[in-house]
Design a protein around this motif. Structure first.
Motif, mmCIF file in Angstrom:
data_model
loop_
_atom_site.group_PDB
_atom_site.id
_atom_site.type_symbol
_atom_site.label_atom_id
_atom_site.label_comp_id
_atom_site.label_asym_id
_atom_site.label_seq_id
_atom_site.Cartn_x
_atom_site.Cartn_y
_atom_site.Cartn_z
ATOM 1 N N ARG A 215 -36.566 -22.720 -50.164
ATOM 2 C CA ARG A 215 -36.046 -24.237 -49.952
ATOM 3 C C ARG A 215 -36.441 -24.806 -48.638
ATOM 4 N N SER A 216 -36.391 -24.073 -47.709
ATOM 5 C CA SER A 216 -36.964 -24.564 -46.294
ATOM 6 C C SER A 216 -38.453 -25.010 -46.333
ATOM 7 N N LEU A 217 -39.145 -24.278 -47.095
ATOM 8 C CA LEU A 217 -40.677 -24.421 -47.472
ATOM 9 C C LEU A 217 -40.864 -25.772 -48.235
ATOM 10 N N LEU A 218 -40.147 -26.019 -49.469
ATOM 11 C CA LEU A 218 -40.274 -27.093 -50.062
ATOM 12 C C LEU A 218 -39.659 -28.288 -49.691
ATOM 13 N N ASP A 219 -38.778 -28.117 -48.699
ATOM 14 C CA ASP A 219 -38.355 -29.571 -47.937
ATOM 15 C C ASP A 219 -39.106 -30.008 -46.652
ATOM 16 N N GLN A 220 -40.292 -29.186 -46.568
ATOM 17 C CA GLN A 220 -41.126 -29.657 -45.458
ATOM 18 C C GLN A 220 -41.437 -31.116 -45.479
ATOM 19 N N THR A 221 -41.618 -31.734 -44.356
ATOM 20 C CA THR A 221 -42.175 -33.159 -44.330
ATOM 21 C C THR A 221 -43.821 -33.044 -44.278
ATOM 22 N N TYR A 222 -44.225 -32.073 -44.314
ATOM 23 C CA TYR A 222 -45.867 -31.944 -44.677
ATOM 24 C C TYR A 222 -45.891 -31.267 -46.123
ATOM 25 N N HIS A 223 -46.564 -32.165 -46.972
ATOM 26 C CA HIS A 223 -46.339 -31.639 -48.361
ATOM 27 C C HIS A 223 -47.598 -31.109 -48.993
ATOM 28 N N ASN A 224 -48.706 -31.176 -48.358
ATOM 29 C CA ASN A 224 -49.722 -30.460 -48.967
ATOM 30 C C ASN A 224 -49.635 -29.002 -48.586
ATOM 31 N N TYR B 131 -55.314 -23.702 -43.462
ATOM 32 C CA TYR B 131 -54.336 -23.219 -42.447
ATOM 33 C C TYR B 131 -53.476 -22.124 -43.094
ATOM 34 N N ILE B 132 -53.089 -20.849 -42.715
ATOM 35 C CA ILE B 132 -52.304 -19.940 -43.206
ATOM 36 C C ILE B 132 -51.048 -19.680 -42.155
ATOM 37 N N THR B 133 -50.021 -19.842 -42.502
ATOM 38 C CA THR B 133 -48.807 -19.510 -41.852
ATOM 39 C C THR B 133 -48.229 -18.257 -42.635
ATOM 40 N N PHE B 134 -47.058 -17.761 -42.008
ATOM 41 C CA PHE B 134 -46.057 -16.444 -42.611
ATOM 42 C C PHE B 134 -44.709 -16.959 -42.431
ATOM 43 N N LEU B 135 -44.077 -16.524 -43.476
ATOM 44 C CA LEU B 135 -42.591 -16.649 -43.352
ATOM 45 C C LEU B 135 -42.141 -15.461 -44.099
ATOM 46 N N ASP B 136 -41.190 -14.655 -43.344
ATOM 47 C CA ASP B 136 -40.331 -13.527 -44.070
ATOM 48 C C ASP B 136 -39.506 -14.227 -44.815
ATOM 49 N N ASP B 137 -39.285 -13.373 -45.705
ATOM 50 C CA ASP B 137 -38.160 -13.791 -46.964
ATOM 51 C C ASP B 137 -36.586 -13.910 -46.299
ATOM 52 N N ASP B 138 -36.329 -13.887 -45.456
ATOM 53 C CA ASP B 138 -35.030 -13.905 -44.979
ATOM 54 C C ASP B 138 -35.011 -14.960 -43.718
ATOM 55 N N VAL C 14 -36.272 -19.017 -42.067
ATOM 56 C CA VAL C 14 -36.692 -20.534 -42.529
ATOM 57 C C VAL C 14 -37.280 -21.273 -41.435
ATOM 58 N N TYR C 15 -37.972 -22.348 -42.109
ATOM 59 C CA TYR C 15 -38.758 -23.235 -41.399
ATOM 60 C C TYR C 15 -38.087 -24.331 -41.198
ATOM 61 N N ARG C 16 -37.872 -25.109 -40.167
ATOM 62 C CA ARG C 16 -37.409 -26.410 -39.788
ATOM 63 C C ARG C 16 -38.124 -27.331 -40.619
ATOM 64 N N PRO C 17 -37.693 -28.450 -41.070
ATOM 65 C CA PRO C 17 -38.434 -29.306 -42.166
ATOM 66 C C PRO C 17 -39.550 -29.981 -41.488
ATOM 67 N N GLU C 18 -39.915 -29.983 -40.014
ATOM 68 C CA GLU C 18 -40.955 -30.503 -39.428
ATOM 69 C C GLU C 18 -41.845 -29.654 -39.038
ATOM 70 N N LYS C 19 -41.642 -28.252 -39.163
ATOM 71 C CA LYS C 19 -42.301 -27.351 -38.454
ATOM 72 C C LYS C 19 -43.705 -27.233 -38.951
ATOM 73 N N ILE C 20 -44.213 -27.278 -40.073
ATOM 74 C CA ILE C 20 -45.594 -27.210 -40.621
ATOM 75 C C ILE C 20 -46.480 -28.487 -40.074
ATOM 76 N N ARG C 21 -45.702 -29.871 -40.169
ATOM 77 C CA ARG C 21 -46.406 -30.862 -39.743
ATOM 78 C C ARG C 21 -46.626 -30.722 -38.413
ATOM 79 N N ARG C 22 -45.641 -30.590 -37.460
ATOM 80 C CA ARG C 22 -46.034 -30.613 -36.148
ATOM 81 C C ARG C 22 -46.816 -29.640 -35.499
ATOM 82 N N GLN C 23 -47.031 -28.222 -36.244
ATOM 83 C CA GLN C 23 -47.971 -27.395 -35.824
ATOM 84 C C GLN C 23 -49.331 -28.015 -36.255
ATOM 85 N N VAL C 24 -49.524 -28.329 -37.290
ATOM 86 C CA VAL C 24 -50.852 -28.850 -37.892
ATOM 87 C C VAL C 24 -51.211 -29.941 -36.949
ATOM 88 N N GLU C 25 -50.524 -30.711 -36.705
ATOM 89 C CA GLU C 25 -50.730 -32.055 -35.847
ATOM 90 C C GLU C 25 -51.202 -31.548 -34.268
#
Length: 145
Positions: A28-37, A95-102, A104-115
């Motif tokens: 859910r933390s991934l599906l809720d990202q503000t970065y959609h692609n 880009y590739i990032t990793f998340l362990d299955d236990d 979570v990412y904050r909603p803006e994590k991917i967008r902020r990191q890619v920017e």
């Protein structure tokens, strides 16, 4: 970074004997990202005939209509590092990032990191992380300057 054209980000998430509560929270933390692609590459590293594999497959079925999730089942348990390598091979993102299955990412994590990476012309970077206990109580911050 252009708002109209976003580079695809692949999130590789190996899973092994993980409770649905944690796996669901991570997804859910991934599906809720503000970065959609994004594409989420879940690598099921549970033994083929195990209850954990069956449980993970049943849980995955609840996301069957989510096209951003790619679910891969390893034929044998290979461990976390090699499961991540399998995910890298399956990933199609720029880009590739990793998340362990236990985790979570904050909603803006991917967008902020890619920017940040695109603005600075970087090929990779690390992000700070907050460590919390199972009850969600903050323990400490791990910084990566």
């Amino acid at each position: 970074m252009s708002d109209t054209i976003e580079a695809r980000v692949s999130i590789v998430m190996p899973t092994y004997k993980r409770d649905d509560v944690y796996l669901g929270r991570a997804l859910r933390s991934l599906l809720d990202q503000t970065y959609h692609n994004i594409e989420i590459v879940v690598v099921d590293d549970n033994p083929v005939d195990s209850e954990a594999r069956q449980k993970t497959q049943r849980y995955r079925a609840s996301f069957a209509n989510e096209p951003r999730i790619l679910y891969h089942r390893n034929e044998v348990n290979v461990g976390g590092a090699l499961a991540r390598n399998v995910g890298i091979e399956l990933a199609t993102g720029a880009y590739i990032t990793f998340l362990d299955d236990d985790d979570v990412y904050r909603p803006e994590k991917i967008r902020r990191q890619v920017e940040f990476m695109e603005e600075e012309g970087l090929e990779m970077c690390f992000a700070d992380l907050d460590l919390v206990n199972p009850d969600g109580v903050f323990l400490y911050k791990r910084e990566h300057p």
